[in-house]
Design a protein around this motif. Sequence first.
Motif, PDB file in Angstrom:
ATOM      1  N   LEU A  26       0.837  -1.199   0.000  1.00 53.59           N
ATOM      2  CA  LEU A  26       0.000   0.000   0.000  1.00 53.59           C
ATOM      3  C   LEU A  26       0.872   1.249   0.000  1.00 53.59           C
ATOM      4  O   LEU A  26       0.587   2.214  -0.716  1.00 53.59           O
ATOM      5  N   LEU A  42       0.357   3.995  -2.924  1.00 53.06           N
ATOM      6  CA  LEU A  42      -0.277   5.275  -2.582  1.00 53.06           C
ATOM      7  C   LEU A  42       0.272   6.468  -3.378  1.00 53.06           C
ATOM      8  O   LEU A  42      -0.518   7.238  -3.929  1.00 53.06           O
ATOM      9  N   PHE A  60       1.486   6.485  -6.257  1.00 49.47           N
ATOM     10  CA  PHE A  60       1.035   6.331  -7.631  1.00 49.47           C
ATOM     11  C   PHE A  60      -0.364   6.928  -7.813  1.00 49.47           C
ATOM     12  O   PHE A  60      -0.691   7.452  -8.865  1.00 49.47           O
ATOM     13  N   TRP A  61      -1.187   6.862  -6.779  1.00 53.72           N
ATOM     14  CA  TRP A  61      -2.539   7.422  -6.870  1.00 53.72           C
ATOM     15  C   TRP A  61      -2.535   8.926  -6.660  1.00 53.72           C
ATOM     16  O   TRP A  61      -3.523   9.592  -6.927  1.00 53.72           O
ATOM     17  N   THR A  62      -1.467   9.443  -6.131  1.00 55.20           N
ATOM     18  CA  THR A  62      -1.394  10.879  -5.882  1.00 55.20           C
ATOM     19  C   THR A  62      -1.026  11.600  -7.181  1.00 55.20           C
ATOM     20  O   THR A  62      -0.238  11.096  -7.958  1.00 55.20           O
ATOM     21  N   SER A  63      -1.592  12.750  -7.355  1.00 46.04           N
ATOM     22  CA  SER A  63      -1.420  13.470  -8.614  1.00 46.04           C
ATOM     23  C   SER A  63       0.044  13.577  -9.052  1.00 46.04           C
ATOM     24  O   SER A  63       0.924  13.989  -8.304  1.00 46.04           O
ATOM     25  N   PHE A  64       0.255  13.183 -10.286  1.00 46.89           N
ATOM     26  CA  PHE A  64       1.552  13.253 -10.934  1.00 46.89           C
ATOM     27  C   PHE A  64       2.092  14.682 -10.900  1.00 46.89           C
ATOM     28  O   PHE A  64       3.223  14.948 -10.507  1.00 46.89           O
ATOM     29  N   LEU A  65       1.240  15.613 -11.309  1.00 46.68           N
ATOM     30  CA  LEU A  65       1.626  17.024 -11.388  1.00 46.68           C
ATOM     31  C   LEU A  65       2.080  17.526 -10.019  1.00 46.68           C
ATOM     32  O   LEU A  65       3.091  18.228  -9.893  1.00 46.68           O
ATOM     33  N   ILE A  66       1.345  17.131  -8.976  1.00 45.84           N
ATOM     34  CA  ILE A  66       1.667  17.596  -7.628  1.00 45.84           C
ATOM     35  C   ILE A  66       3.004  17.032  -7.181  1.00 45.84           C
ATOM     36  O   ILE A  66       3.827  17.720  -6.573  1.00 45.84           O
ATOM     37  N   TYR A  84       5.624  18.936  -8.908  1.00 46.59           N
ATOM     38  CA  TYR A  84       5.653  20.278  -8.332  1.00 46.59           C
ATOM     39  C   TYR A  84       6.440  20.292  -7.020  1.00 46.59           C
ATOM     40  O   TYR A  84       7.205  21.219  -6.750  1.00 46.59           O
ATOM     41  N   MET A  95     -12.591   3.560  -9.136  1.00 47.06           N
ATOM     42  CA  MET A  95     -11.728   4.489  -8.389  1.00 47.06           C
ATOM     43  C   MET A  95     -10.473   4.843  -9.161  1.00 47.06           C
ATOM     44  O   MET A  95     -10.032   5.985  -9.171  1.00 47.06           O
ATOM     45  N   LEU A  96      -9.896   3.821  -9.804  1.00 49.20           N
ATOM     46  CA  LEU A  96      -8.696   4.063 -10.600  1.00 49.20           C
ATOM     47  C   LEU A  96      -9.018   5.030 -11.737  1.00 49.20           C
ATOM     48  O   LEU A  96      -8.286   5.998 -11.975  1.00 49.20           O
ATOM     49  N   THR A 120      -9.541   8.553 -10.370  1.00 45.82           N
ATOM     50  CA  THR A 120      -8.285   9.187  -9.967  1.00 45.82           C
ATOM     51  C   THR A 120      -7.466   9.608 -11.175  1.00 45.82           C
ATOM     52  O   THR A 120      -6.886  10.694 -11.194  1.00 45.82           O
ATOM     53  N   ASP A 176      -6.374  13.452 -12.290  1.00 40.30           N
ATOM     54  CA  ASP A 176      -4.948  13.717 -12.291  1.00 40.30           C
ATOM     55  C   ASP A 176      -4.442  14.208 -13.639  1.00 40.30           C
ATOM     56  O   ASP A 176      -3.372  14.784 -13.743  1.00 40.30           O
ATOM     57  N   SER A 209      -2.938  21.121  -3.203  1.00 44.92           N
ATOM     58  CA  SER A 209      -2.295  19.812  -3.351  1.00 44.92           C
ATOM     59  C   SER A 209      -2.495  18.976  -2.101  1.00 44.92           C
ATOM     60  O   SER A 209      -2.785  17.778  -2.179  1.00 44.92           O
ATOM     61  N   LEU A 245      -5.914  17.521  -1.998  1.00 47.64           N
ATOM     62  CA  LEU A 245      -6.038  16.400  -2.940  1.00 47.64           C
ATOM     63  C   LEU A 245      -5.347  15.148  -2.405  1.00 47.64           C
ATOM     64  O   LEU A 245      -5.896  14.045  -2.481  1.00 47.64           O
ATOM     65  N   ILE A 246      -4.146  15.343  -1.855  1.00 46.24           N
ATOM     66  CA  ILE A 246      -3.395  14.201  -1.327  1.00 46.24           C
ATOM     67  C   ILE A 246      -4.181  13.547  -0.193  1.00 46.24           C
ATOM     68  O   ILE A 246      -4.299  12.321  -0.126  1.00 46.24           O
ATOM     69  N   VAL A 267      -7.100  11.515  -1.613  1.00 47.65           N
ATOM     70  CA  VAL A 267      -6.675  10.269  -2.236  1.00 47.65           C
ATOM     71  C   VAL A 267      -6.197   9.277  -1.184  1.00 47.65           C
ATOM     72  O   VAL A 267      -6.543   8.098  -1.219  1.00 47.65           O
ATOM     73  N   ALA A 268      -5.429   9.762  -0.206  1.00 44.44           N
ATOM     74  CA  ALA A 268      -4.896   8.865   0.825  1.00 44.44           C
ATOM     75  C   ALA A 268      -6.034   8.201   1.592  1.00 44.44           C
ATOM     76  O   ALA A 268      -6.024   6.990   1.819  1.00 44.44           O
ATOM     77  N   THR A 287      -6.755   4.188   1.127  1.00 46.34           N
ATOM     78  CA  THR A 287      -6.593   3.370   2.326  1.00 46.34           C
ATOM     79  C   THR A 287      -7.912   2.689   2.681  1.00 46.34           C
ATOM     80  O   THR A 287      -7.934   1.505   3.034  1.00 46.34           O
TER      81      THR A 287
END
Lengths: 292, 256
Positions: free
Chosen positions: A117, A121, A123-129, A132, B187-188, B191, B195, B231, B234-235, B238-239, B243
């Motif tokens: 996990l 995790l 990977f699910w978070t925004s690429f751009l962020i 950045y 969900m994928l 997301t 993104d 940001s 958003l994080i 997603v977290a 989870t």
Amino acid sequence: MRRTWAVILAPYLWLVLFFAVPMALIAKLSLSHTVLAMPPYAPRLDLSHGLDGISAFLGGLSGATYARLTQDRLYISAYLSSLGFAGVATAILLLIGYPIAYGMSRFGAGARQALLLGVILPFWTSFLIRIYAWIAILKPAGLLNQGLALLHLPPLQLLNTDAAVIIGLVYAYLPFMILPLYAVLEKQDESLIEAAQDLGCTPLTAFWRVTFPLSLPGLAAGALLCFIPMVGEFVIPDLLGGSKTLMLGRTIWTEFFADRDWPAASAVALALLATLIVPIALFQRQQAKVLS
Amino acid sequence: MFNRASVALGLAFLYGPIVLLVIYSFNASRLVTVWAGFSTRWYGALAQDQQMLDAIWVTLRVGLISASLATVLGTLAAVGLVRSGRFPGRTLFGGMIYAPLVLPEVILGLSLLLLYVALDLPRGFWTLTLSHATVTLCYATVVIQARLASFDISLEEAARDLGCTPLGAFLAVTLPGIAPAVAAAWMLAFTLSLDDLVIASFTSGPGATTLPMRLYSQVRLGVNPEINAVSTLLIALVAVGVTAAWLIQRPRRTGP
């Protein structure tokens, strides 16, 4: 089984319309030339004139854009440096991804799930962020140089350099390298190693002669999964690289948005696609093997 | 020892930048990298930023619609791939499912844009939604396919023997069985849509600026604490979501 055929019709037609046809359009446009009009290219296929329209259209196609690209050193170096960036980043990813994946696979079952996990995790978070976040770290007065100053070390000029692009690529694609490697390493039968050691192998030899060869499918999957999209990466070279950092994804973007040269953008995209078709086919074959 | 160290270093590398970004979203200073005390002022500024709020709203709508479309189409595609055996054009279909997973987004975005130009469709909310549905449908298919391949088909056959129609058997037996994968696929897809910057930049138009497009144009102007604040939100979203999904799915995974 006949009826299950019907269920595939909707996604099939959808992908033909939204994937296959657009790809054909790229091919067609790469053989067109720019004009000052909307859309900014010619010839256009005009079916209202029947066969004459089609033959006029076919007659208007030419390979001039490709000829122009191969003569322009800018495109050649963008092409080569894209492959270079992706190659170097893939090699670094293998070197740091393998020990991480291997380390994860040696934990107990519960901890392994949590670690998995932990890797998924980001990977699910925004690429751009995530990219950045590196700007604040790498910029001249950024967090890295503040840390170096505390240690009385000279500051590093990293943002807007090729090194920053490599750091960004490695950072963004690390989960894609770890996951396929972990998948094969986790499934490995530990008794094979024990057998090798019983037969006199040192732990290190056992690793090189048993564990490592058995993990090659995961290694190949990880390398392909990272290399292919990295060649066409846009966001990372654009935000972390300098104005001189050339990569094809960025070239396509600039040709399209800034120069409004749609045929050139399409020709570059097609050249990129042609380069990636072999790795993509390899990847697809491997995925099909894993799933069946 | 070496194993633990490499895992710890790996996680530190993955999470370090994200943690720093979150910490500095609570910085009182306008200068992102100079700490000047704890403050939530950038979250307040965010709530006042109408353009940013509009972008968030567009992004959420695109994500909801495109993920739902992608999940329905992806379920159909997965059922077709797993259950129909050989059919004409199967290789092409497989190729069209796998290629978008790895193809550079710039190519996908450009090709879709050319389609909309050829069809004379004005670019905006709907062209963007259709584009996201197309790309995420491939991810959804792969996720559902993996689950469906391990699903015992004899259960569905039993339902049919007991008088269910094929559709009835699928809805009553198979769909509940693969539901976790369908939910994960949604969900994928959601997301990925949330993104995406590159495909959106090509296929969206005036009036449909998404959050990543807005963030990107601001990031190009330099770092800005308000970006850190949005940001962080958003994080956190997603977290919590990932989870929770993981905890829900976990007991099923430990089965045989």
